[in-house]
Motif scaffolding. Structure first.
Motif, PDB file in Angstrom:
ATOM      1  N   THR A 161     -31.660  -4.796 -11.485  1.00  0.00           N
ATOM      2  CA  THR A 161     -32.933  -4.195 -11.876  1.00  0.00           C
ATOM      3  C   THR A 161     -33.867  -4.195 -10.679  1.00  0.00           C
ATOM      4  OG1 THR A 161     -32.698  -4.946 -14.166  1.00  0.00           O
ATOM      5  CG2 THR A 161     -34.905  -4.365 -13.428  1.00  0.00           C
ATOM      6  N   LYS A 162     -34.484  -3.052 -10.435  1.00  0.00           N
ATOM      7  CA  LYS A 162     -35.401  -2.900  -9.302  1.00  0.00           C
ATOM      8  C   LYS A 162     -36.769  -2.492  -9.835  1.00  0.00           C
ATOM      9  CE  LYS A 162     -35.553  -0.833  -4.684  1.00  0.00           C
ATOM     10  NZ  LYS A 162     -35.281  -2.110  -4.001  1.00  0.00           N
ATOM     11  N   ARG A 163     -37.805  -3.140  -9.325  1.00  0.00           N
ATOM     12  CA  ARG A 163     -39.165  -2.816  -9.745  1.00  0.00           C
ATOM     13  C   ARG A 163     -39.806  -1.840  -8.762  1.00  0.00           C
ATOM     14  NH1 ARG A 163     -42.158  -8.362 -11.894  1.00  0.00           N
ATOM     15  NH2 ARG A 163     -40.970  -8.578 -13.852  1.00  0.00           N
ATOM     16  N   VAL A 164     -40.479  -0.846  -9.309  1.00  0.00           N
ATOM     17  CA  VAL A 164     -41.253   0.097  -8.502  1.00  0.00           C
ATOM     18  C   VAL A 164     -42.724  -0.124  -8.840  1.00  0.00           C
ATOM     19  CG1 VAL A 164     -41.628   2.519  -7.923  1.00  0.00           C
ATOM     20  CG2 VAL A 164     -39.348   1.736  -8.591  1.00  0.00           C
ATOM     21  N   TYR A 165     -43.512  -0.468  -7.824  1.00  0.00           N
ATOM     22  CA  TYR A 165     -44.914  -0.829  -8.021  1.00  0.00           C
ATOM     23  C   TYR A 165     -45.835   0.329  -7.651  1.00  0.00           C
ATOM     24  CZ  TYR A 165     -43.074  -5.606  -8.105  1.00  0.00           C
ATOM     25  OH  TYR A 165     -42.370  -6.750  -8.418  1.00  0.00           O
ATOM     26  N   ASN A 166     -46.983   0.368  -8.315  1.00  0.00           N
ATOM     27  CA  ASN A 166     -48.037   1.311  -7.966  1.00  0.00           C
ATOM     28  C   ASN A 166     -49.297   0.511  -7.660  1.00  0.00           C
ATOM     29  OD1 ASN A 166     -49.851   3.376  -7.650  1.00  0.00           O
ATOM     30  ND2 ASN A 166     -49.951   3.923  -9.808  1.00  0.00           N
ATOM     31  N   THR A 167     -49.616   0.366  -6.390  1.00  0.00           N
ATOM     32  CA  THR A 167     -50.803  -0.381  -5.978  1.00  0.00           C
ATOM     33  C   THR A 167     -52.002   0.541  -5.779  1.00  0.00           C
ATOM     34  OG1 THR A 167     -50.142  -0.218  -3.653  1.00  0.00           O
ATOM     35  CG2 THR A 167     -49.418  -2.167  -4.869  1.00  0.00           C
ATOM     36  N   GLY A 168     -51.830   1.810  -6.120  1.00  0.00           N
ATOM     37  CA  GLY A 168     -52.912   2.770  -5.951  1.00  0.00           C
ATOM     38  C   GLY A 168     -53.916   2.731  -7.092  1.00  0.00           C
ATOM     39  N   THR A 169     -54.814   3.703  -7.080  1.00  0.00           N
ATOM     40  CA  THR A 169     -55.911   3.740  -8.060  1.00  0.00           C
ATOM     41  C   THR A 169     -55.767   4.873  -9.060  1.00  0.00           C
ATOM     42  OG1 THR A 169     -57.197   5.011  -6.447  1.00  0.00           O
ATOM     43  CG2 THR A 169     -57.549   2.627  -6.503  1.00  0.00           C
ATOM     44  N   SER A 170     -54.632   5.569  -9.054  1.00  0.00           N
ATOM     45  CA  SER A 170     -54.359   6.585 -10.062  1.00  0.00           C
ATOM     46  C   SER A 170     -52.900   6.490 -10.486  1.00  0.00           C
ATOM     47  CB  SER A 170     -54.673   7.992  -9.528  1.00  0.00           C
ATOM     48  OG  SER A 170     -53.842   8.309  -8.433  1.00  0.00           O
ATOM     49  N   THR A 171     -52.594   7.025 -11.652  1.00  0.00           N
ATOM     50  CA  THR A 171     -51.239   6.948 -12.192  1.00  0.00           C
ATOM     51  C   THR A 171     -50.237   7.636 -11.259  1.00  0.00           C
ATOM     52  OG1 THR A 171     -52.052   6.905 -14.464  1.00  0.00           O
ATOM     53  CG2 THR A 171     -49.770   7.582 -14.144  1.00  0.00           C
ATOM     54  N   GLN A 200     -42.908  -0.376 -12.976  1.00  0.00           N
ATOM     55  CA  GLN A 200     -41.875  -0.019 -13.945  1.00  0.00           C
ATOM     56  C   GLN A 200     -40.530  -0.383 -13.347  1.00  0.00           C
ATOM     57  OE1 GLN A 200     -42.192   3.873 -15.677  1.00  0.00           O
ATOM     58  NE2 GLN A 200     -40.211   3.760 -16.687  1.00  0.00           N
ATOM     59  N   SER A 201     -39.628  -0.849 -14.193  1.00  0.00           N
ATOM     60  CA  SER A 201     -38.313  -1.270 -13.741  1.00  0.00           C
ATOM     61  C   SER A 201     -37.291  -0.159 -13.930  1.00  0.00           C
ATOM     62  CB  SER A 201     -37.855  -2.522 -14.505  1.00  0.00           C
ATOM     63  OG  SER A 201     -38.718  -3.610 -14.251  1.00  0.00           O
ATOM     64  N   VAL A 202     -36.368  -0.053 -12.982  1.00  0.00           N
ATOM     65  CA  VAL A 202     -35.236   0.849 -13.131  1.00  0.00           C
ATOM     66  C   VAL A 202     -33.963   0.014 -13.068  1.00  0.00           C
ATOM     67  CG1 VAL A 202     -36.392   2.851 -12.152  1.00  0.00           C
ATOM     68  CG2 VAL A 202     -35.129   1.334 -10.646  1.00  0.00           C
ATOM     69  N   ARG A 203     -32.956   0.429 -13.801  1.00  0.00           N
ATOM     70  CA  ARG A 203     -31.670  -0.259 -13.793  1.00  0.00           C
ATOM     71  C   ARG A 203     -30.688   0.559 -12.978  1.00  0.00           C
ATOM     72  NH1 ARG A 203     -27.200  -1.219 -18.375  1.00  0.00           N
ATOM     73  NH2 ARG A 203     -26.168  -3.032 -17.498  1.00  0.00           N
ATOM     74  N   ILE A 204     -29.969  -0.103 -12.081  1.00  0.00           N
ATOM     75  CA  ILE A 204     -28.969   0.546 -11.237  1.00  0.00           C
ATOM     76  C   ILE A 204     -27.597  -0.003 -11.630  1.00  0.00           C
ATOM     77  CG2 ILE A 204     -28.223   1.001  -8.873  1.00  0.00           C
ATOM     78  CD1 ILE A 204     -31.067   0.461  -7.956  1.00  0.00           C
ATOM     79  N   LEU A 205     -26.664   0.897 -11.915  1.00  0.00           N
ATOM     80  CA  LEU A 205     -25.347   0.513 -12.436  1.00  0.00           C
ATOM     81  C   LEU A 205     -24.265   1.360 -11.780  1.00  0.00           C
ATOM     82  CD1 LEU A 205     -23.485  -0.862 -14.645  1.00  0.00           C
ATOM     83  CD2 LEU A 205     -24.114   1.054 -16.122  1.00  0.00           C
ATOM     84  N   TYR A 242     -59.676   8.441  -1.019  1.00  0.00           N
ATOM     85  CA  TYR A 242     -60.522   7.784  -1.999  1.00  0.00           C
ATOM     86  C   TYR A 242     -59.734   7.285  -3.201  1.00  0.00           C
ATOM     87  CZ  TYR A 242     -64.407   9.582   0.719  1.00  0.00           C
ATOM     88  OH  TYR A 242     -65.276   9.843   1.737  1.00  0.00           O
ATOM     89  N   ALA A 243     -58.756   8.042  -3.666  1.00  0.00           N
ATOM     90  CA  ALA A 243     -57.990   7.629  -4.835  1.00  0.00           C
ATOM     91  C   ALA A 243     -56.629   8.289  -4.775  1.00  0.00           C
ATOM     92  CB  ALA A 243     -58.714   8.033  -6.123  1.00  0.00           C
ATOM     93  N   SER A 244     -55.588   7.510  -5.011  1.00  0.00           N
ATOM     94  CA  SER A 244     -54.251   8.078  -4.982  1.00  0.00           C
ATOM     95  C   SER A 244     -53.261   7.062  -5.502  1.00  0.00           C
ATOM     96  CB  SER A 244     -53.862   8.491  -3.563  1.00  0.00           C
ATOM     97  OG  SER A 244     -53.715   7.346  -2.754  1.00  0.00           O
ATOM     98  N   PRO A 245     -52.101   7.543  -6.003  1.00  0.00           N
ATOM     99  CA  PRO A 245     -51.016   6.608  -6.301  1.00  0.00           C
ATOM    100  C   PRO A 245     -50.424   6.106  -4.997  1.00  0.00           C
ATOM    101  CG  PRO A 245     -50.278   8.861  -6.629  1.00  0.00           C
ATOM    102  CD  PRO A 245     -51.747   8.937  -6.318  1.00  0.00           C
ATOM    103  N   SER A 246     -49.951   4.884  -4.993  1.00  0.00           N
ATOM    104  CA  SER A 246     -49.333   4.309  -3.805  1.00  0.00           C
ATOM    105  C   SER A 246     -48.209   3.398  -4.274  1.00  0.00           C
ATOM    106  CB  SER A 246     -50.357   3.509  -2.988  1.00  0.00           C
ATOM    107  OG  SER A 246     -49.750   2.926  -1.855  1.00  0.00           O
ATOM    108  N   ILE A 247     -46.960   3.831  -4.066  1.00  0.00           N
ATOM    109  CA  ILE A 247     -45.839   3.076  -4.620  1.00  0.00           C
ATOM    110  C   ILE A 247     -45.207   2.155  -3.583  1.00  0.00           C
ATOM    111  CG2 ILE A 247     -45.359   4.940  -6.266  1.00  0.00           C
ATOM    112  CD1 ILE A 247     -42.780   5.478  -4.612  1.00  0.00           C
ATOM    113  N   GLY A 248     -44.540   1.131  -4.086  1.00  0.00           N
ATOM    114  CA  GLY A 248     -43.762   0.207  -3.275  1.00  0.00           C
ATOM    115  C   GLY A 248     -42.488  -0.122  -4.022  1.00  0.00           C
ATOM    116  N   ILE A 249     -41.390  -0.344  -3.278  1.00  0.00           N
ATOM    117  CA  ILE A 249     -40.104  -0.586  -3.941  1.00  0.00           C
ATOM    118  C   ILE A 249     -39.473  -1.919  -3.545  1.00  0.00           C
ATOM    119  CG2 ILE A 249     -39.631   1.878  -4.169  1.00  0.00           C
ATOM    120  CD1 ILE A 249     -37.720   1.625  -1.787  1.00  0.00           C
ATOM    121  N   GLY A 250     -40.249  -2.778  -2.880  1.00  0.00           N
ATOM    122  CA  GLY A 250     -39.686  -4.070  -2.487  1.00  0.00           C
ATOM    123  C   GLY A 250     -38.664  -3.892  -1.377  1.00  0.00           C
ATOM    124  N   SER A 251     -37.492  -4.495  -1.531  1.00  0.00           N
ATOM    125  CA  SER A 251     -36.440  -4.426  -0.521  1.00  0.00           C
ATOM    126  C   SER A 251     -36.013  -2.980  -0.290  1.00  0.00           C
ATOM    127  CB  SER A 251     -35.235  -5.263  -0.948  1.00  0.00           C
ATOM    128  OG  SER A 251     -34.173  -5.100  -0.040  1.00  0.00           O
TER     129      SER A 251
END
Length: 251
Positions: free
Chosen positions: A46-56, A107-112, A24-33
């Motif tokens: 810079t890599k974006r991490v997405y949350n397409t879910g319905t909770s933080t 939210q974006s993360v930086r990889i170095l 019914y409700a949950s976080p659901s993340i995606g990281i692209g490539s």
């Protein structure tokens, strides 16, 4: 067969699933490539991490170095600890290591990588949603944590799935030597260089560029070979990427 299995294991996503009771409700993340390549010109990305879910989503980031030597069956190990008061360049840096992503947000993360690049190196960066705890780096107090967990349990949030992205650090002086052998039934592509190559936009098409299957992508490590099986009445279209150069091929 063994080499192909190792190849699949190296590039597969890592999933972490807890108890499944409700959707019914949950976080659901995606990281692209699922992988990111540092060419010699790349200092950071810079890599974006997405949350397409319905909770933080509260996401923990973990970094592992991969030993891709086929003789050791691709071991993964944590990076060396930083000594107090000292900095080391032989570490992949990912910042931040804790992400709080609202529903339908990112939210974006930086990889170095500040270290030596005399040889190619490989890392896996894991992004794992977790239930927050006290003093775990998310900066939440006991009351906020209790309320989040109560809402999560009331809504049936027990599915927490994470993913692992592979980071390829190409050497400072890459040597590309791709050998392609076309036979009647297959196309063999061998990487005889010292840096990873990419096969992009791989498609099987009935005609020149129509009635095509979905595109796919493969990366080939130094010393490895990838096989494309031919199909009757189909052409294989792909783009070979070597560093910052690319060319379109058809078989």
């Amino acid at each position: 067969m063994l080499k192909r299995l190792q190849y699949i294991l190296f590039y597969s996503a890592l999933s972490f699933i807890s108890i499944t009771t409700s959707i019914y409700a949950s976080p659901s993340i995606g990281i692209g490539s699922m992988y990111d390549v540092f060419t010699p010109e790349t200092q950071s990305l810079t890599k974006r991490v997405y949350n397409t879910g319905t909770s933080t989503a509260f996401v923990r980031v973990e970094i592992l170095e991969i030993d891709a030597n086929p003789k050791v069956n691709q071991r993964e190990s944590t990076q060396k600890e930083i000594k107090a008061g000292a900095l080391t360049q032989e570490r992949l840096i990912v910042s931040p290591l804790r992400l709080i992503i609202p529903p339908s947000g990112f939210q974006s993360v930086r990889i170095l990588w500040p270290g030596d690049r005399e040889k190619e190196r490989y890392f896996r960066v894991r992004f794992t949603p977790v239930l927050p705890e006290v003093n775990d780096g998310f900066g939440m107090d006991k009351e906020e944590i209790s309320q989040y967990k109560k809402n999560a349990l009331d809504a049936g949030v027990n599915v927490l799935t994470g993913y692992g992205s592979v980071v390829v650090m190409q050497p400072k002086n890459p040597l590309f030597n791709t050998v392609i052998d076309e036979g009647n039934k297959q196309v063999s592509i061998k990487n005889n260089g010292n840096a990873t190559i990419i096969l992009d936009n791989i498609r099987y098409c009935e005609n020149a560029k129509s009635h095509c299957e979905n595109k796919s992508r493969e990366i080939i490590l130094p010393g490895r070979t990838f096989i494309l099986q031919k199909k009757q009445n189909n052409k294989i279209n792909l783009t070979l990427i070597e560093g910052d150069k690319s060319k379109t091929l058809e078989y």
